[in-house]
Design an enzyme around this catalytic site. Structure first.
Site, PDB file in Angstrom:
ATOM      1  N   GLY A   1       0.379  -0.643  -0.192  1.00  0.00           N
ATOM      2  CA  GLY A   1       0.077  -0.051   0.099  1.00  0.00           C
ATOM      3  C   GLY A   1       0.478   1.009  -0.128  1.00  0.00           C
ATOM      4  O   GLY A   1      -0.145   2.084   0.692  1.00  0.00           O
TER       5      GLY A   1
ATOM      6  N   ASN B   1       1.988   3.086  -2.259  1.00  0.00           N
ATOM      7  CA  ASN B   1       0.820   3.623  -3.523  1.00  0.00           C
ATOM      8  C   ASN B   1       0.305   4.736  -3.337  1.00  0.00           C
ATOM      9  O   ASN B   1      -0.490   5.962  -2.836  1.00  0.00           O
ATOM     10  CB  ASN B   1       0.601   2.995  -4.621  1.00  0.00           C
ATOM     11  CG  ASN B   1       2.306   2.981  -5.759  1.00  0.00           C
ATOM     12  OD1 ASN B   1       2.066   4.429  -6.618  1.00  0.00           O
ATOM     13  ND2 ASN B   1       2.750   1.995  -5.866  1.00  0.00           N
TER      14      ASN B   1
ATOM     15  N   MET C   1      -3.881  -6.760  -7.200  1.00  0.00           N
ATOM     16  CA  MET C   1      -3.173  -8.186  -8.328  1.00  0.00           C
ATOM     17  C   MET C   1      -4.458  -9.085  -8.507  1.00  0.00           C
ATOM     18  O   MET C   1      -4.113 -10.221  -8.614  1.00  0.00           O
ATOM     19  CB  MET C   1      -2.183  -9.124  -7.421  1.00  0.00           C
ATOM     20  CG  MET C   1      -1.003  -8.306  -6.596  1.00  0.00           C
ATOM     21  SD  MET C   1      -0.377  -7.181  -8.231  1.00  0.00           S
ATOM     22  CE  MET C   1       0.594  -9.145  -8.732  1.00  0.00           C
TER      23      MET C   1
ATOM     24  N   LEU D   1      -9.342  -7.533 -14.030  1.00  0.00           N
ATOM     25  CA  LEU D   1     -10.620  -7.279 -13.727  1.00  0.00           C
ATOM     26  C   LEU D   1     -11.449  -7.273 -14.870  1.00  0.00           C
ATOM     27  O   LEU D   1     -10.400  -7.484 -16.253  1.00  0.00           O
ATOM     28  CB  LEU D   1     -10.663  -5.640 -13.820  1.00  0.00           C
ATOM     29  CG  LEU D   1     -10.008  -5.354 -11.872  1.00  0.00           C
ATOM     30  CD1 LEU D   1      -9.985  -4.106 -12.376  1.00  0.00           C
ATOM     31  CD2 LEU D   1     -11.460  -5.847 -11.194  1.00  0.00           C
TER      32      LEU D   1
ATOM     33  N   ASN E   1      -4.846   2.660 -13.042  1.00  0.00           N
ATOM     34  CA  ASN E   1      -3.899   1.451 -12.584  1.00  0.00           C
ATOM     35  C   ASN E   1      -2.702   1.826 -12.202  1.00  0.00           C
ATOM     36  O   ASN E   1      -1.827   3.243 -13.187  1.00  0.00           O
ATOM     37  CB  ASN E   1      -3.482   0.197 -13.336  1.00  0.00           C
ATOM     38  CG  ASN E   1      -2.502  -0.997 -12.649  1.00  0.00           C
ATOM     39  OD1 ASN E   1      -2.753  -1.208 -11.318  1.00  0.00           O
ATOM     40  ND2 ASN E   1      -1.796  -1.499 -13.735  1.00  0.00           N
TER      41      ASN E   1
ATOM     42  N   HIS F   1       1.884   0.477 -13.447  1.00  0.00           N
ATOM     43  CA  HIS F   1       3.120  -0.558 -13.712  1.00  0.00           C
ATOM     44  C   HIS F   1       3.948  -0.144 -13.627  1.00  0.00           C
ATOM     45  O   HIS F   1       4.489   0.803 -14.292  1.00  0.00           O
ATOM     46  CB  HIS F   1       1.781  -0.904 -15.616  1.00  0.00           C
ATOM     47  CG  HIS F   1       2.740  -1.941 -15.305  1.00  0.00           C
ATOM     48  ND1 HIS F   1       2.494  -3.085 -14.921  1.00  0.00           N
ATOM     49  CD2 HIS F   1       3.267  -2.284 -16.322  1.00  0.00           C
ATOM     50  CE1 HIS F   1       3.336  -4.316 -15.475  1.00  0.00           C
ATOM     51  NE2 HIS F   1       4.005  -3.692 -16.542  1.00  0.00           N
TER      52      HIS F   1
ATOM     53  N   SER G   1       3.813   3.999 -15.637  1.00  0.00           N
ATOM     54  CA  SER G   1       3.544   4.120 -15.875  1.00  0.00           C
ATOM     55  C   SER G   1       2.455   4.227 -14.987  1.00  0.00           C
ATOM     56  O   SER G   1       1.624   3.398 -15.234  1.00  0.00           O
ATOM     57  CB  SER G   1       3.105   3.732 -17.326  1.00  0.00           C
ATOM     58  OG  SER G   1       4.142   3.309 -17.993  1.00  0.00           O
TER      59      SER G   1
ATOM     60  N   ASP H   1      -2.709  -4.288 -19.113  1.00  0.00           N
ATOM     61  CA  ASP H   1      -1.713  -2.681 -19.147  1.00  0.00           C
ATOM     62  C   ASP H   1      -1.483  -2.042 -20.259  1.00  0.00           C
ATOM     63  O   ASP H   1      -0.609  -1.877 -20.968  1.00  0.00           O
ATOM     64  CB  ASP H   1      -0.318  -3.824 -18.556  1.00  0.00           C
ATOM     65  CG  ASP H   1      -0.111  -4.309 -17.202  1.00  0.00           C
ATOM     66  OD1 ASP H   1      -0.801  -3.989 -16.702  1.00  0.00           O
ATOM     67  OD2 ASP H   1       0.666  -5.092 -17.303  1.00  0.00           O
TER      68      ASP H   1
HETATM   69  C1  GRF Z   1       4.664  -0.827  -7.061  1.00  0.00           C
HETATM   70  O1  GRF Z   1       5.339  -1.198  -7.286  1.00  0.00           O
HETATM   71  C2  GRF Z   1       3.105  -0.769  -8.695  1.00  0.00           C
HETATM   72  O2  GRF Z   1       4.338  -0.555  -9.201  1.00  0.00           O
HETATM   73  C3  GRF Z   1       3.273  -2.608  -8.766  1.00  0.00           C
HETATM   74  O3  GRF Z   1       3.279  -3.278  -7.340  1.00  0.00           O
HETATM   75  C4  GRF Z   1       3.601  -2.209  -6.599  1.00  0.00           C
HETATM   76  C5  GRF Z   1       2.416  -1.796  -5.506  1.00  0.00           C
HETATM   77  O4  GRF Z   1       3.173  -1.424  -4.090  1.00  0.00           O
HETATM   78  N1  GRF Z   1       2.007  -2.954  -9.288  1.00  0.00           N
HETATM   79  P1  GRF Z   1       2.181  -1.198  -3.046  1.00  0.00           P
HETATM   80  O5  GRF Z   1       1.120  -2.218  -2.599  1.00  0.00           O
HETATM   81  O6  GRF Z   1       2.153   0.631  -3.737  1.00  0.00           O
HETATM   82  O7  GRF Z   1       3.474  -1.179  -1.757  1.00  0.00           O
END
Ligand code: GRF
Length: 195
Positions: free
Chosen positions: A14, A16, A92, A95, A109, A111, A138, A147
């Site tokens: 989490g 992000n 993960m 959808l 999203n 990526h 991205s 993606d």
């Molecule tokens: C990030 O690197 C994102 O790009 C990828 O999964 C990771 C998620 O990290 N899809 P977090 O859960 O936000 O720490």
């Protein structure tokens, strides 16, 4: 100021989500984080969101008979909270076209690659093994192909000669945490000014 109601979908750490949460605490930021939903009960991000008083919901996909039932529930929670933008951040689950269609243009999203390069998993390893000198992340809209939706914003970093997938992912994460709040700001503002 009118703020766009936002949900973040997570499955793990989490970071992000936290970057988005922190951005939304700024008075001038055009979005508010209303709900964090995880498909994993053990996702670390849930606790972090709760510490900040954000509503959290766990929808354990394993408890559902099929993907559609899981997504129907996910959709119902989002609608009950009157969500206008959904940000997948380390979420993960793929959808289905049904869900993607319902949230078309409102589903983002992040990526960890410079799309269209390296869709799917193990992006850091693949970038190093291909001899790339530049890597990146991205933020993109989700469409029915993995993606592949329209890119909102990208950030790049140099690949160093001694980089490992781990070191590269750690350096890239710093850029991701800048990119997602910026991209959400852009899309939320577009939504506000299109009204
Ligand atoms: C990030 O690197 C994102 O790009 C990828 O999964 C990771 C998620 O990290 N899809 P977090 O859960 O936000 O720490």
């Amino acid at each position: 100021m009118h703020k766009i109601k936002t949900a973040v979908l997570i499955s793990g750490r989490g970071s992000n989500m936290m970057a988005i949460l922190k951005a939304t605490q700024n008075n001038d930021y055009p979005a508010k984080l209303n709900i964090v939903i995880s498909n994993k009960p053990s996702a670390e991000g849930l606790k972090k969101a709760e510490e900040f008083g954000i509503k959290t919901v766990v929808l354990d996909h394993k408890a559902y008979k099929n993907r559609h039932k899981f997504e129907k529930d996910l959709d119902a929670h989002l609608r009950a909270s009157k969500i206008q933008i959904v940000c997948c951040a380390g979420f993960m689950r793929i959808l289905s076209p049904w869900f993607v269609k319902r949230w078309e243009g409102k589903l983002l999203n992040i990526h960890p690659s410079l799309l269209p390069k390296y869709k799917g998993l193990n992006t850091h390893k693949r970038a190093i093994e291909s001899g790339d000198t530049i890597h990146g992340c991205s933020v993109h809209f989700i469409n029915s192909e993995l993606d592949s939706g329209k890119i909102v914003l990208q950030k790049s970093i140099e690949i160093l000669s001694d980089d490992t997938p781990q070191s590269l992912s750690e350096r890239l994460l710093i850029k991701e945490l800048e990119a997602y709040p910026q991209a959400l700001k852009k899309i939320a503002n577009e939504l506000i000014y299109s009204k």
